[in-house]
Scaffold this motif. Structure first.
Motif, PDB file in Angstrom:
ATOM      1  N   ALA A 100       0.831  -1.202   0.000  1.00  0.00           N
ATOM      2  CA  ALA A 100       0.000   0.000   0.000  1.00  0.00           C
ATOM      3  C   ALA A 100       0.865   1.251   0.000  1.00  0.00           C
ATOM      4  CB  ALA A 100      -0.927  -0.010   1.218  1.00  0.00           C
ATOM      5  N   ASN A 101       1.946   1.218   0.776  1.00  0.00           N
ATOM      6  CA  ASN A 101       2.872   2.347   0.823  1.00  0.00           C
ATOM      7  C   ASN A 101       3.434   2.643  -0.566  1.00  0.00           C
ATOM      8  OD1 ASN A 101       5.662   3.543   1.077  1.00  0.00           O
ATOM      9  ND2 ASN A 101       5.112   3.609   3.235  1.00  0.00           N
ATOM     10  N   ALA A 102       3.833   1.583  -1.270  1.00  0.00           N
ATOM     11  CA  ALA A 102       4.455   1.746  -2.583  1.00  0.00           C
ATOM     12  C   ALA A 102       3.508   2.389  -3.588  1.00  0.00           C
ATOM     13  CB  ALA A 102       4.919   0.386  -3.104  1.00  0.00           C
ATOM     14  N   ILE A 103       2.208   2.196  -3.420  1.00  0.00           N
ATOM     15  CA  ILE A 103       1.237   2.672  -4.409  1.00  0.00           C
ATOM     16  C   ILE A 103       0.542   3.957  -3.972  1.00  0.00           C
ATOM     17  CG2 ILE A 103      -0.902   2.093  -5.614  1.00  0.00           C
ATOM     18  CD1 ILE A 103      -0.024  -0.866  -5.425  1.00  0.00           C
ATOM     19  N   VAL A 104       0.029   3.976  -2.745  1.00  0.00           N
ATOM     20  CA  VAL A 104      -0.838   5.074  -2.304  1.00  0.00           C
ATOM     21  C   VAL A 104      -0.079   6.397  -2.227  1.00  0.00           C
ATOM     22  CG1 VAL A 104      -2.307   5.914  -0.425  1.00  0.00           C
ATOM     23  CG2 VAL A 104      -2.384   3.508  -1.092  1.00  0.00           C
ATOM     24  N   LEU A 105       1.171   6.375  -1.760  1.00  0.00           N
ATOM     25  CA  LEU A 105       1.928   7.622  -1.647  1.00  0.00           C
ATOM     26  C   LEU A 105       2.006   8.343  -2.989  1.00  0.00           C
ATOM     27  CD1 LEU A 105       5.052   6.887   0.606  1.00  0.00           C
ATOM     28  CD2 LEU A 105       2.779   7.641   1.263  1.00  0.00           C
TER      29      LEU A 105
END
Length: 233
Positions: A100-105
């Motif tokens: 999620a970190n890799a995408i949402v940011l």
């Protein structure tokens, strides 16, 4: 009458990806994770529009964006997944929060950049830079406190720390110097905000983290793991 002992703050624990999802309070933690990640992306955009320097990794992202047919947030996503490849020899295991970190940011950063303009007034730009740093510290405490896995860059740092035996502070410093140098070579944006970010983001995050850590069972209760320190990117 004796004074009751203060209740200890909830601790961060190091859980595997399945144990993270089974540890309880999942709905609360998922919401907190995504709020933190969106806020992190917003904070990145605030510093970009402040135009007074970016966070170390974002110096690299901005440099790469000059040469790639991608928006800044898209570059962040690509770099995140490239960093995850470096987890393989380090034997780091991603969790839901890692992906999620890799995408949402990146998505949140690009969405914010689409609606937030660079102000001409220097005071407004300074406010964006300072607000971006504070928002980033809050966001980091929020998503780390959800206890759903490290971000790609945090996992690279902790993996190198574990495999080399070097201190977290030394590994983090070496990584951030490396990405800043690479970013500058590519034309990335370094400024006073970069230095201020590097000096303050750790203390801000550490000060706010206890308010955001979601209390979970001990690692033994949820299938392995160990307590981890409050150190954060």
């Amino acid at each position: 009458m004796s004074t009751p002992a203060p209740t200890p703050a909830p601790a961060l624990v190091d859980l595997g990806p399945v144990a993270q999802l089974r540890a309880g309070r999942l709905a609360h933690r998922l919401v907190q994770l995504h709020v933190g990640l969106v806020l992190y992306g917003v904070s990145l955009a605030m510093m970009v529009r402040g135009d007074l320097g970016l966070a170390p990794w974002d110096v690299l992202h901005s440099g790469l964006a000059r040469y790639l047919p991608l928006d800044l947030g898209q570059v962040l996503i690509v770099v995140s997944f490239l960093v995850l490849l470096a987890w393989i020899p380090l034997r780091e295991v991603p969790g839901y929060g890692t992906i999620a970190n890799a995408i949402v940011l990146g998505l949140a950063a690009d969405a914010t950049l689409a609606v937030l303009e660079r102000p001409d007034d220097v005071a407004a730009r300074l406010a964006l830079m300072l607000g971006g740093i504070l928002a980033c510290g809050t966001a980091t405490a929020c998503y780390i406190g959800a206890q759903l896995g490290r971000g790609p860059r945090d996992g690279l740092m902790t993996g190198l720390h574990r495999r080399t035996g070097l201190s977290l502070r030394l590994v983090r410093t070496a990584l951030e110097i490396t990405v800043v140098v690479l970013g500058l070579a590519l034309g990335g944006h370094l400024g006073p905000g970069t230095v201020l970010f590097a000096l303050t983001i750790g203390p801000i995050t550490q000060a706010l983290l206890p308010a955001f850590v979601v209390a979970l069972p001990t690692p033994a209760d949820v299938g392995g793991g160990a307590p981890v320190s409050d150190a954060s990117r």
